[in-house]
Write a protein that holds these residues in place. Structure first.
Motif, mmCIF file in Angstrom:
data_model
loop_
_atom_site.group_PDB
_atom_site.id
_atom_site.type_symbol
_atom_site.label_atom_id
_atom_site.label_comp_id
_atom_site.label_asym_id
_atom_site.label_seq_id
_atom_site.Cartn_x
_atom_site.Cartn_y
_atom_site.Cartn_z
ATOM 1 N N SER A 8 0.679 -1.331 0.085
ATOM 2 C CA SER A 8 0.104 0.154 -0.170
ATOM 3 C C SER A 8 0.784 1.268 -0.001
ATOM 4 O O SER A 8 2.240 1.245 0.154
ATOM 5 C CB SER A 8 -1.034 -0.061 1.282
ATOM 6 O OG SER A 8 -0.283 0.215 2.369
ATOM 7 N N ARG A 27 0.372 0.596 5.660
ATOM 8 C CA ARG A 27 -0.545 0.269 6.665
ATOM 9 C C ARG A 27 -2.165 -0.275 5.967
ATOM 10 O O ARG A 27 -1.929 -0.496 4.874
ATOM 11 C CB ARG A 27 -1.001 1.642 7.259
ATOM 12 C CG ARG A 27 0.178 2.336 7.651
ATOM 13 C CD ARG A 27 -0.399 3.824 8.334
ATOM 14 N NE ARG A 27 0.759 4.419 9.211
ATOM 15 C CZ ARG A 27 0.442 5.704 9.579
ATOM 16 N NH1 ARG A 27 -0.575 6.348 9.503
ATOM 17 N NH2 ARG A 27 1.401 6.283 10.117
ATOM 18 N N THR A 28 -2.679 -0.866 6.824
ATOM 19 C CA THR A 28 -3.993 -1.206 6.307
ATOM 20 C C THR A 28 -4.633 -0.365 5.121
ATOM 21 O O THR A 28 -4.702 0.733 5.566
ATOM 22 C CB THR A 28 -4.869 -1.572 7.585
ATOM 23 O OG1 THR A 28 -4.356 -2.412 8.408
ATOM 24 C CG2 THR A 28 -6.242 -2.014 6.989
ATOM 25 N N SER A 55 -5.081 -6.044 5.511
ATOM 26 C CA SER A 55 -3.681 -5.722 6.417
ATOM 27 C C SER A 55 -2.491 -6.671 5.965
ATOM 28 O O SER A 55 -2.694 -7.384 5.150
ATOM 29 C CB SER A 55 -4.289 -6.086 7.788
ATOM 30 O OG SER A 55 -4.536 -7.422 7.949
ATOM 31 N N GLU A 56 -1.608 -6.158 6.812
ATOM 32 C CA GLU A 56 -0.187 -6.878 6.615
ATOM 33 C C GLU A 56 0.328 -7.010 5.387
ATOM 34 O O GLU A 56 0.474 -7.757 4.554
ATOM 35 C CB GLU A 56 -0.138 -8.636 7.202
ATOM 36 C CG GLU A 56 -0.785 -8.689 8.421
ATOM 37 C CD GLU A 56 -0.740 -10.157 8.733
ATOM 38 O OE1 GLU A 56 -0.302 -11.045 8.173
ATOM 39 O OE2 GLU A 56 -1.383 -10.638 9.860
ATOM 40 N N SER A 100 -11.178 -4.305 4.956
ATOM 41 C CA SER A 100 -9.945 -3.701 4.679
ATOM 42 C C SER A 100 -8.848 -4.875 4.776
ATOM 43 O O SER A 100 -9.107 -6.150 5.230
ATOM 44 C CB SER A 100 -9.528 -2.863 6.027
ATOM 45 O OG SER A 100 -10.408 -1.784 6.125
#
Length: 310
Positions: free
Chosen positions: A39, A43-44, A54-55, A52
């Protein structure tokens, strides 16, 4: 050595686009590719579907990518300048940049598509052309491969482009293996044009009565002389005024209506291809095939197989 693919998930990323990219390039038991999601800030990132992701890595991951794929996102605003610059630098360093659906808006923001053909979802193609007039937007195709830059149309067309890239990178056998795993055809017939919703000509024009008269008689061998006589005009007057009103010559307009009528009958009737050709004034199945392929890039049988159940 594995080819490293990074999907750049921008805010509002289309989850389907991202997941199909991961399906093609990110299977853990296949070794032709390694895969990561990044991203803009590491971040998420919120998807367009309300959940959303994440990771994820930050956009520094782009620096080590052999291929960067930008899934569709909404709203398709210009990414942060840091992201645009990172894409430009990655391209200059040899990375292949790919967009799926409205990801083309982010790729277009880099200026790298200027002077090239590109595509996006047919619904958004006019906006892409308006915002980036230096790009030759092709709304009728499933994907455009310019070598180090590639773009795809909407939704499932991203799978078509990704499998095409696998064929380029690894050969037909591996692309076919991945397609079988995903239960999709390795190559789809035709282009995006067959999915674009037909837009009827506006009813409010000086030739509305004539066009209604033509549509009621599409099965008849109408000539420009017939149309001129019905309109009480000379053929030259009819051709000039009709083109000014509709943007097409009388014969072009009539052919377009015949193809539209054929599409409707292919979707909704049990008539044979020959029967549809005769019913719509196209004469023969070979004539219908030629005009369908020219307009939509598919044969009548392909079109019927795709849309018959809709």
């Amino acid at each position: 050595m594995s080819h490293h693919v990074v999907a750049l998930a921008l805010p509002g990323v289309v989850a389907f686009d991202l997941s199909t990219i991961a399906q093609v390039f990110g299977a853990p038991d296949e070794h032709e590719y390694t895969f990561a999601v990044a991203s803009a800030d590491g971040r998420t990132v919120a998807s367009s579907s309300g959940f959303s992701i994440s990771e994820v890595s930050d956009f520094q991951e782009l620096a080590c990518a052999d291929t960067i794929v930008i899934p569709g996102y909404r709203p398709y605003i210009r990414p942060d300048e840091a992201v645009v610059t990172a894409l430009q630098v990655a391209h200059a360093n040899g990375s292949r940049l790919v967009s799926v659906c409205t990801g083309a808006f982010a790729l277009a923001a880099t200026g790298l598509l200027d002077g090239l053909d590109a595509t996006t979802h047919w619904h958004d193609a006019p906006m892409l052309q308006q915002q980036y007039p230096a790009i030759a937007v092709k709304p009728e195709v499933l994907y455009v491969d310019n070598g180090q830059l590639a773009t795809s149309a909407g939704v499932a067309a991203g799978i078509d482009l990704c499998l095409h890239l696998v064929r380029r990178d690894c050969g037909h056998a591996i692309a076919s293996r991945i397609a079988r795993r995903m239960v999709v055809p390795p190559h789809r017939a035709g282009g995006q044009a067959q999915y674009i919703e037909p837009t009827p000509a506006p009813a409010a024009h000086d030739f509305a009565e004539l066009t209604d008269w033509i549509i009621d008689r599409l099965d008849q061998p109408l000539t420009v002389a017939d149309l001129a006589a019905h309109s009480h005009l000379s053929q030259r007057q009819l051709a000039r005024r009709f083109a000014a009103e509709t943007g097409q010559s009388p014969l072009q307009w009539m052919l377009h209506q015949r193809v539209l009528a054929a599409r409707h009958l292919l979707e909704s009737s049990d008539l044979s291809i020959d029967g549809i050709a005769q019913r719509t004034g196209l004469g023969s199945s070979s004539n219908l095939r030629r005009h369908m392929h020219r307009a939509l890039g598919v044969t009548p049988s392909n079109y019927r197989d795709t849309f018959r159940d809709r």
